[in-house]
Design a protein around this motif. Structure first.
Motif, mmCIF file in Angstrom:
data_model
loop_
_atom_site.group_PDB
_atom_site.id
_atom_site.type_symbol
_atom_site.label_atom_id
_atom_site.label_comp_id
_atom_site.label_asym_id
_atom_site.label_seq_id
_atom_site.Cartn_x
_atom_site.Cartn_y
_atom_site.Cartn_z
ATOM 1 N N HIS A 162 0.854 -1.183 0.000
ATOM 2 C CA HIS A 162 0.000 0.000 0.000
ATOM 3 C C HIS A 162 0.895 1.240 0.000
ATOM 4 O O HIS A 162 1.688 1.432 0.929
ATOM 5 C CB HIS A 162 -0.912 0.023 1.227
ATOM 6 C CG HIS A 162 -1.912 -1.085 1.264
ATOM 7 N ND1 HIS A 162 -2.812 -1.241 2.300
ATOM 8 C CD2 HIS A 162 -2.161 -2.091 0.402
ATOM 9 C CE1 HIS A 162 -3.556 -2.303 2.060
ATOM 10 N NE2 HIS A 162 -3.188 -2.836 0.930
ATOM 11 N N LEU A 163 0.759 2.070 -1.016
ATOM 12 C CA LEU A 163 1.531 3.310 -1.111
ATOM 13 C C LEU A 163 0.561 4.471 -1.256
ATOM 14 O O LEU A 163 -0.252 4.495 -2.193
ATOM 15 C CB LEU A 163 2.485 3.270 -2.312
ATOM 16 C CG LEU A 163 3.493 2.114 -2.354
ATOM 17 C CD1 LEU A 163 4.329 2.192 -3.627
ATOM 18 C CD2 LEU A 163 4.378 2.116 -1.121
ATOM 19 N N SER A 164 0.626 5.430 -0.333
ATOM 20 C CA SER A 164 -0.259 6.583 -0.357
ATOM 21 C C SER A 164 0.563 7.863 -0.282
ATOM 22 O O SER A 164 1.311 8.053 0.683
ATOM 23 C CB SER A 164 -1.260 6.526 0.805
ATOM 24 O OG SER A 164 -2.084 7.668 0.843
ATOM 25 N N GLU A 165 0.413 8.719 -1.288
ATOM 26 C CA GLU A 165 1.170 9.967 -1.374
ATOM 27 C C GLU A 165 2.665 9.677 -1.231
ATOM 28 O O GLU A 165 3.365 10.282 -0.417
ATOM 29 C CB GLU A 165 0.698 10.968 -0.313
ATOM 30 C CG GLU A 165 1.032 12.406 -0.654
ATOM 31 C CD GLU A 165 0.401 13.410 0.282
ATOM 32 O OE1 GLU A 165 0.911 14.530 0.355
ATOM 33 O OE2 GLU A 165 -0.606 13.067 0.942
ATOM 34 N N VAL A 166 3.130 8.762 -2.036
ATOM 35 C CA VAL A 166 4.531 8.343 -2.026
ATOM 36 C C VAL A 166 5.182 8.767 -3.333
ATOM 37 O O VAL A 166 4.615 8.576 -4.413
ATOM 38 C CB VAL A 166 4.648 6.811 -1.841
ATOM 39 C CG1 VAL A 166 6.081 6.350 -2.047
ATOM 40 C CG2 VAL A 166 4.156 6.418 -0.457
ATOM 41 N N GLY A 171 7.151 5.062 -12.044
ATOM 42 C CA GLY A 171 6.641 3.806 -12.570
ATOM 43 C C GLY A 171 7.731 2.768 -12.756
ATOM 44 O O GLY A 171 7.519 1.575 -12.531
ATOM 45 N N ASP A 172 8.934 3.198 -13.165
ATOM 46 C CA ASP A 172 10.046 2.261 -13.340
ATOM 47 C C ASP A 172 10.495 1.680 -12.009
ATOM 48 O O ASP A 172 10.808 0.480 -11.914
ATOM 49 C CB ASP A 172 11.217 2.968 -14.030
ATOM 50 C CG ASP A 172 10.903 3.331 -15.472
ATOM 51 O OD1 ASP A 172 9.993 2.707 -16.053
ATOM 52 O OD2 ASP A 172 11.556 4.249 -16.014
ATOM 53 N N ILE A 177 3.756 8.361 -10.984
ATOM 54 C CA ILE A 177 3.585 7.149 -11.789
ATOM 55 C C ILE A 177 2.788 7.509 -13.047
ATOM 56 O O ILE A 177 1.640 7.936 -12.958
ATOM 57 C CB ILE A 177 2.865 6.051 -10.995
ATOM 58 C CG1 ILE A 177 3.673 5.679 -9.752
ATOM 59 C CG2 ILE A 177 2.637 4.823 -11.858
ATOM 60 C CD1 ILE A 177 2.987 4.674 -8.853
ATOM 61 N N ILE A 178 3.407 7.342 -14.194
ATOM 62 C CA ILE A 178 2.744 7.640 -15.465
ATOM 63 C C ILE A 178 2.201 6.359 -16.098
ATOM 64 O O ILE A 178 1.104 6.341 -16.640
ATOM 65 C CB ILE A 178 3.726 8.344 -16.423
ATOM 66 C CG1 ILE A 178 4.183 9.675 -15.814
ATOM 67 C CG2 ILE A 178 3.085 8.570 -17.784
ATOM 68 C CD1 ILE A 178 5.243 10.390 -16.613
ATOM 69 N N GLU A 184 -6.695 8.462 -7.435
ATOM 70 C CA GLU A 184 -6.152 9.817 -7.470
ATOM 71 C C GLU A 184 -4.655 9.877 -7.821
ATOM 72 O O GLU A 184 -3.919 10.688 -7.281
ATOM 73 C CB GLU A 184 -6.382 10.525 -6.121
ATOM 74 C CG GLU A 184 -7.839 10.787 -5.795
ATOM 75 C CD GLU A 184 -8.504 11.728 -6.799
ATOM 76 O OE1 GLU A 184 -7.797 12.547 -7.417
ATOM 77 O OE2 GLU A 184 -9.732 11.631 -6.954
ATOM 78 N N CYS A 185 -4.224 9.012 -8.715
ATOM 79 C CA CYS A 185 -2.853 9.106 -9.248
ATOM 80 C C CYS A 185 -2.943 9.948 -10.519
ATOM 81 O O CYS A 185 -3.128 9.411 -11.624
ATOM 82 C CB CYS A 185 -2.286 7.717 -9.511
ATOM 83 S SG CYS A 185 -2.098 6.700 -8.023
ATOM 84 N N ARG A 186 -2.825 11.259 -10.363
ATOM 85 C CA ARG A 186 -3.156 12.187 -11.451
ATOM 86 C C ARG A 186 -2.241 12.047 -12.661
ATOM 87 O O ARG A 186 -2.646 12.357 -13.787
ATOM 88 C CB ARG A 186 -3.119 13.617 -10.927
ATOM 89 C CG ARG A 186 -4.208 13.946 -9.918
ATOM 90 C CD ARG A 186 -4.345 15.443 -9.734
ATOM 91 N NE ARG A 186 -3.144 16.030 -9.158
ATOM 92 C CZ ARG A 186 -2.956 16.228 -7.869
ATOM 93 N NH1 ARG A 186 -3.889 15.842 -7.012
ATOM 94 N NH2 ARG A 186 -1.856 16.774 -7.414
ATOM 95 N N GLY A 187 -1.017 11.599 -12.459
ATOM 96 C CA GLY A 187 -0.113 11.458 -13.591
ATOM 97 C C GLY A 187 -0.293 10.175 -14.373
ATOM 98 O O GLY A 187 0.270 10.019 -15.463
#
Length: 521
Positions: free
Chosen positions: A214-218, A222-223, A246-247, A265-268
């Motif tokens: 679980h990763l939140s506001e981290v 992506g790589d 993360i794209i 909510e991962c906007r990228g």
């Protein structure tokens, strides 16, 4: 009196003093040395000892003390060396304001972080560093210096650790740089659950025992995430929230155990490439353009949230049958539908549970046609449970009137498998009355129909909503006057158009309004 009789009396007294009862009497007379609690009596200080601990094996004492909350265990460590020894090798460590008994409102933010850091540091520096299985640090106050965090993690991340939950605040927009070397030097090989919040995380390898991530506001790319996932083949659940760097999210085919994917909510994020063969549960927000056709064929449960008013229900009906054709459960949360549900040939052949929640977002004056949901129901030939929840502050649709006799009907659209229907937030919009009547007339297997004119936290409970038995209770949240007025109109519409159409074989639950909170003033 002879000398022999005196000697016999003294010997008798010595024998009494040597007996257990005699020793207790003597102790009460003289007081026992090395005692801890002092009391004054008649100007003299009397001292009383704590009872000695029962002679139990250390493993049993440890098992008892490990079950105590951390605060109680720390207090116990102050009165016994046995307890203190157990505290120093405690395997489950949970640090938060609550577990340490702190009140931020009472001491202020700056004082709070000082007390919090000192207490945690005192425990961690005295901890043996062995046998830690779970370590939890949750703190949302002021900035904690990195030197403290590094020292605590250095003790906590030891061979045998299974769960690590770590959440600390940012400092002037800068995230704490999590020391990945502690995890990937061999000490983290046993970790099964990793939950990180508000930090920078740059993994260098994988974790062979990791099952939940679980990763939140981290801050992670992506790589970097791909490097971790490719070497964490035991992973079963992946949750990402507010990870904006993360794209592209790539789930490799090696993740045979990965079952649940949660992305919010991962906007990228632009695209999700799924090669993991057994992903069956997906929770996400955003558009369907992130999902590639053919990557999610095995998904059986989808929960999707749209907070931007992009007509989620419309696009789900149009696109999901091609992206996730094997869905069995579908939950859609739309904050604004600007388009009605279309009638299309593509179908959900396996969908059995459908939940649609419509919010009151910006629809630019568009009046949603609830009756168009008939096309969604028609696309689900084996659907059994359908719930429609409407959370809105006002009704924009055309309201039905007592003189309105013309109702749209679609007798050719039958729903032979639907058994349970809930409409929460029922209003007097004509299209909603038409949808309800259509279901009653065409759902030939319908067993239960639940209607509630207000959608709130108690909507999913029993049919009655009353606070007459508890005069201090209130409905939460308390609806506005406009919503209460619409609720009363909704109940009127139910009584005028719905009740008379319900067959006797169908159980009808009409939830009452609160006799105190939902009065028209």
């Amino acid at each position: 009196m002879s000398i022999d009789s005196v000697a016999r009396r003294k010997g008798s007294r010595r024998q009494q003093d040597d007996s257990p009862q005699g020793r207790k009497t003597l102790a009460r007379r003289k007081g026992s040395p090395g005692l801890q609690d002092d009391h004054l009596r008649g100007g003299k200080r009397m001292r009383y000892s704590l009872p000695e601990l029962p002679e139990l094996p250390k493993d049993i004492w440890n098992d008892i003390l490990f079950r105590l909350p951390l605060r109680d265990a720390a207090q116990a460590g102050c009165v016994s060396r046995t307890f203190l020894s157990s505290l120093r090798c405690r395997p489950n460590l949970t640090f938060s304001e609550e577990t340490l008994g702190l009140n931020g409102k009472a001491c202020g933010r700056d004082k709070l972080v000082q007390i919090f850091s000192n207490r945690v540091d005192n425990i961690m520096t005295k901890h043996s560093g062995t046998g830690v299985k779970t370590f939890t640090l949750r703190y949302w106050g002021s900035f904690i210096h990195a030197s403290y965090l590094n020292r605590w993690l250095d003790v906590a991340i030891s061979p045998g650790i299974e769960e690590l939950i770590f959440s600390v605040p940012r400092y002037n927009g800068v995230y704490y740089n999590f020391p990945c070397s502690l995890l990937f030097n061999g000490s983290g090989n046993s970790i099964q659950h990793l939950n990180l919040s508000c930090c920078a995380f740059h993994p260098m390898a994988g974790l062979g025992s990791l099952t939940r991530l679980h990763l939140s506001e981290v801050h992670i790319t992506g790589d970097e995430l791909g490097q971790l996932l490719s070497n964490s083949v035991a992973l079963e659940e992946l949750k990402l929230a507010n990870c904006h760097k993360i794209i592209s999210l790539k789930l490799p085919c090696l993740l045979h155990r990965l079952n649940c994917l949660i992305v919010f909510e991962c906007r990228g994020l632009k695209v999700i490439e799924n090669k993991a063969p057994n992903v069956s549960v997906v929770h996400m927000n955003g558009s369907f353009e992130k999902l590639r056709v053919g990557d999610m064929l095995q998904v059986k449960k989808l929960e999707m949230i749209d907070t931007y008013g992009t007509s989620l229900v419309h696009h789900a009906r149009a696109k999901l049958p091609f992206i996730m054709p094997n869905l069995e459960t579908l939950n859609l949360y739309s904050n604004g539908e600007k388009l009605s549900t279309p009638m299309l040939a593509a179908r959900f052949l396996f969908l059995r549970n459908l939940l649609i929640l419509l919010g009151d977002g910006d629809t630019r004056g568009f009046s949603y046609d609830y009756f168009s949901l008939v096309y969604f129901l028609d696309a689900c030939p084996v659907l059994e449970d359908f719930a429609l929840c409407v959370s809105q502050t006002r009704v924009r649709q055309d309201l039905i009137s007592a003189e309105d006799s013309h109702m749209r009907r679609m007798p050719e659209h039958c729903h032979g498998s639907i058994k349970n229907v809930k409409i929460l937030g029922f209003c007097s919009a004509k299209s909603m009355v038409e949808l309800t009547c259509h279901i009653i007339e065409n759902a030939t297997s319908l067993e239960c129909l639940t209607l509630d004119a207000i959608y709130d936290n108690s909507s999913r409970g029993e049919a009655d909503r009353s606070h007459e038995h508890n005069k201090f209770d209130e409905c939460r949240p308390v609806p506005s006057r406009r919503m209460i007025a619409h609720a009363h109109k909704g109940l009127w519409a139910i009584g005028r158009y719905v009740v008379q159409k319900v067959p006797t074989r169908v159980k009808l639950n009409v939830k009452k309004l609160c006799s105190r909170c939902h009065k028209i003033k």
